[in-house]
Motif scaffolding. Sequence first.
Motif, PDB file in Angstrom:
ATOM      1  N   ALA A  58       0.847  -1.194   0.000  1.00 55.97           N
ATOM      2  CA  ALA A  58       0.000   0.000   0.000  1.00 55.97           C
ATOM      3  C   ALA A  58       0.885   1.247   0.000  1.00 55.97           C
ATOM      4  O   ALA A  58       2.016   1.215   0.460  1.00 55.97           O
ATOM      5  CB  ALA A  58      -0.898  -0.009   1.229  1.00 55.97           C
ATOM      6  N   ARG A  59       0.373   2.345  -0.508  1.00 56.88           N
ATOM      7  CA  ARG A  59       1.167   3.570  -0.574  1.00 56.88           C
ATOM      8  C   ARG A  59       1.576   4.022   0.822  1.00 56.88           C
ATOM      9  O   ARG A  59       0.785   4.003   1.746  1.00 56.88           O
ATOM     10  CB  ARG A  59       0.357   4.674  -1.233  1.00 56.88           C
ATOM     11  N   GLY A  72      -8.644   0.961   4.194  1.00 56.76           N
ATOM     12  CA  GLY A  72      -9.837   0.140   4.012  1.00 56.76           C
ATOM     13  C   GLY A  72     -10.613  -0.139   5.280  1.00 56.76           C
ATOM     14  O   GLY A  72     -11.484  -1.008   5.299  1.00 56.76           O
ATOM     15  N   SER A  73     -10.327   0.581   6.367  1.00 54.25           N
ATOM     16  CA  SER A  73     -11.030   0.340   7.630  1.00 54.25           C
ATOM     17  C   SER A  73     -12.469   0.821   7.581  1.00 54.25           C
ATOM     18  O   SER A  73     -13.335   0.244   8.227  1.00 54.25           O
ATOM     19  CB  SER A  73     -10.315   1.049   8.782  1.00 54.25           C
ATOM     20  N   PHE A  74     -12.722   1.895   6.846  1.00 54.68           N
ATOM     21  CA  PHE A  74     -14.049   2.498   6.827  1.00 54.68           C
ATOM     22  C   PHE A  74     -14.590   2.528   5.407  1.00 54.68           C
ATOM     23  O   PHE A  74     -13.845   2.631   4.444  1.00 54.68           O
ATOM     24  CB  PHE A  74     -13.993   3.921   7.394  1.00 54.68           C
ATOM     25  N   THR A  75     -15.906   2.459   5.300  1.00 49.49           N
ATOM     26  CA  THR A  75     -16.550   2.510   3.984  1.00 49.49           C
ATOM     27  C   THR A  75     -17.469   3.718   3.850  1.00 49.49           C
ATOM     28  O   THR A  75     -18.021   3.943   2.789  1.00 49.49           O
ATOM     29  CB  THR A  75     -17.370   1.227   3.751  1.00 49.49           C
ATOM     30  N   GLN A  76     -17.636   4.492   4.920  1.00 46.18           N
ATOM     31  CA  GLN A  76     -18.528   5.654   4.873  1.00 46.18           C
ATOM     32  C   GLN A  76     -17.822   6.827   4.207  1.00 46.18           C
ATOM     33  O   GLN A  76     -16.725   7.198   4.603  1.00 46.18           O
ATOM     34  CB  GLN A  76     -18.939   6.063   6.282  1.00 46.18           C
ATOM     35  N   SER A 102     -11.099   8.762   2.716  1.00 45.67           N
ATOM     36  CA  SER A 102     -10.051   9.581   2.086  1.00 45.67           C
ATOM     37  C   SER A 102      -8.683   9.280   2.686  1.00 45.67           C
ATOM     38  O   SER A 102      -8.548   8.787   3.807  1.00 45.67           O
ATOM     39  CB  SER A 102     -10.366  11.064   2.250  1.00 45.67           C
ATOM     40  N   GLU A 103      -7.669   9.605   1.927  1.00 46.68           N
ATOM     41  CA  GLU A 103      -6.300   9.401   2.387  1.00 46.68           C
ATOM     42  C   GLU A 103      -5.958  10.365   3.523  1.00 46.68           C
ATOM     43  O   GLU A 103      -5.202  10.018   4.430  1.00 46.68           O
ATOM     44  CB  GLU A 103      -5.335   9.592   1.216  1.00 46.68           C
ATOM     45  N   LEU A 104      -6.533  11.563   3.505  1.00 45.53           N
ATOM     46  CA  LEU A 104      -6.304  12.524   4.582  1.00 45.53           C
ATOM     47  C   LEU A 104      -6.824  11.983   5.908  1.00 45.53           C
ATOM     48  O   LEU A 104      -6.167  12.112   6.936  1.00 45.53           O
ATOM     49  CB  LEU A 104      -6.964  13.870   4.253  1.00 45.53           C
ATOM     50  N   TYR A 105      -7.986  11.351   5.883  1.00 46.64           N
ATOM     51  CA  TYR A 105      -8.522  10.783   7.117  1.00 46.64           C
ATOM     52  C   TYR A 105      -7.664   9.602   7.575  1.00 46.64           C
ATOM     53  O   TYR A 105      -7.456   9.412   8.775  1.00 46.64           O
ATOM     54  CB  TYR A 105      -9.975  10.342   6.934  1.00 46.64           C
ATOM     55  N   GLU A 106      -7.155   8.829   6.637  1.00 45.94           N
ATOM     56  CA  GLU A 106      -6.272   7.718   6.993  1.00 45.94           C
ATOM     57  C   GLU A 106      -5.019   8.230   7.698  1.00 45.94           C
ATOM     58  O   GLU A 106      -4.585   7.675   8.705  1.00 45.94           O
ATOM     59  CB  GLU A 106      -5.900   6.944   5.735  1.00 45.94           C
ATOM     60  N   ALA A 161      -8.703  12.008  15.509  1.00 46.22           N
ATOM     61  CA  ALA A 161      -8.535  11.964  14.050  1.00 46.22           C
ATOM     62  C   ALA A 161      -9.601  12.812  13.364  1.00 46.22           C
ATOM     63  O   ALA A 161      -9.308  13.489  12.367  1.00 46.22           O
ATOM     64  CB  ALA A 161      -8.598  10.528  13.549  1.00 46.22           C
ATOM     65  N   ASP A 162     -10.809  12.800  13.910  1.00 48.54           N
ATOM     66  CA  ASP A 162     -11.869  13.629  13.338  1.00 48.54           C
ATOM     67  C   ASP A 162     -11.522  15.108  13.458  1.00 48.54           C
ATOM     68  O   ASP A 162     -11.731  15.885  12.522  1.00 48.54           O
ATOM     69  CB  ASP A 162     -13.203  13.333  14.016  1.00 48.54           C
ATOM     70  N   GLN A 163     -11.007  15.501  14.623  1.00 46.35           N
ATOM     71  CA  GLN A 163     -10.608  16.904  14.808  1.00 46.35           C
ATOM     72  C   GLN A 163      -9.465  17.288  13.872  1.00 46.35           C
ATOM     73  O   GLN A 163      -9.482  18.383  13.288  1.00 46.35           O
ATOM     74  CB  GLN A 163     -10.177  17.146  16.248  1.00 46.35           C
ATOM     75  N   ILE A 164      -8.506  16.419  13.731  1.00 46.48           N
ATOM     76  CA  ILE A 164      -7.385  16.698  12.836  1.00 46.48           C
ATOM     77  C   ILE A 164      -7.883  16.835  11.405  1.00 46.48           C
ATOM     78  O   ILE A 164      -7.523  17.779  10.694  1.00 46.48           O
ATOM     79  CB  ILE A 164      -6.310  15.589  12.950  1.00 46.48           C
ATOM     80  N   TYR A 165      -8.749  15.920  10.988  1.00 47.33           N
ATOM     81  CA  TYR A 165      -9.311  15.963   9.627  1.00 47.33           C
ATOM     82  C   TYR A 165     -10.077  17.257   9.392  1.00 47.33           C
ATOM     83  O   TYR A 165      -9.891  17.924   8.380  1.00 47.33           O
ATOM     84  CB  TYR A 165     -10.208  14.746   9.402  1.00 47.33           C
ATOM     85  N   LEU A 166     -10.943  17.613  10.341  1.00 47.36           N
ATOM     86  CA  LEU A 166     -11.758  18.831  10.187  1.00 47.36           C
ATOM     87  C   LEU A 166     -10.902  20.092  10.169  1.00 47.36           C
ATOM     88  O   LEU A 166     -11.239  21.068   9.502  1.00 47.36           O
ATOM     89  CB  LEU A 166     -12.821  18.909  11.271  1.00 47.36           C
ATOM     90  N   SER A 167      -9.806  20.085  10.904  1.00 48.17           N
ATOM     91  CA  SER A 167      -8.959  21.283  10.908  1.00 48.17           C
ATOM     92  C   SER A 167      -8.145  21.398   9.625  1.00 48.17           C
ATOM     93  O   SER A 167      -7.728  22.498   9.253  1.00 48.17           O
ATOM     94  CB  SER A 167      -8.031  21.272  12.120  1.00 48.17           C
ATOM     95  N   LEU A 168      -7.924  20.288   8.926  1.00 51.19           N
ATOM     96  CA  LEU A 168      -7.139  20.314   7.696  1.00 51.19           C
ATOM     97  C   LEU A 168      -7.978  20.480   6.437  1.00 51.19           C
ATOM     98  O   LEU A 168      -7.452  20.795   5.382  1.00 51.19           O
ATOM     99  CB  LEU A 168      -6.295  19.046   7.582  1.00 51.19           C
ATOM    100  N   VAL A 169      -9.284  20.226   6.541  1.00 50.73           N
ATOM    101  CA  VAL A 169     -10.148  20.348   5.355  1.00 50.73           C
ATOM    102  C   VAL A 169     -10.488  21.793   5.133  1.00 50.73           C
ATOM    103  O   VAL A 169     -10.675  22.592   5.926  1.00 50.73           O
ATOM    104  CB  VAL A 169     -11.421  19.501   5.530  1.00 50.73           C
TER     105      VAL A 169
END
Length: 169
Positions: A58-59, A72-76, A102-106, A161-169
């Motif tokens: 994997a990359r 591949g942990s999540f499908t939503q 998304s890769e950002l969430y990963e 991880a959700d907070q990190i994702y939301l701050s980067l989007v």
Amino acid sequence: MNVGLVSNTYSSITNGKGALQSARQSADAQSFSALVEKFKAQNEEKAEASISSSQVTARGRLNGDWTSGFAGSFTQTAAKPTGAAVNQANVHVQPKTIDKTSELYEKSLELENYFVKQMLSAMRKTVVKTNESDFAQNMYEDMLYDEYSTAMTKSAGFGLADQIYLSLV
């Protein structure tokens, strides 16, 4: 200086085995060169059919990196934030959705996993052990705690991880 004198001196030092040793080294060098050429020819033949290791793994992962990972942990594709990310300071801000595929969430999950691993490592240091452990035991315990942190990150719902994702989007 006479070349004959040098070769006679070398022959007398090695008890006459200098020529034999030189012949063996020359034969070894030739057979090694032939072996290298054989492998080069085989690689050139297989160059079109083979794939690189970056295509196999994997990359962003290394060969031999045996942790579970988050690919591949999540499908939503549109999920609501969980954990601490739900509590937004401003009620007038529209809640955002998270693309958990998304890769950002990963990568955000990997960062959360790192923080959880640090927390578990600090907690592990407080445990008093009755016997001395060797290097292998410490290595496998560390690998076990890596898997613990991965499992906790996937299922505990810390929300970092959700907070990190939301701050980067």
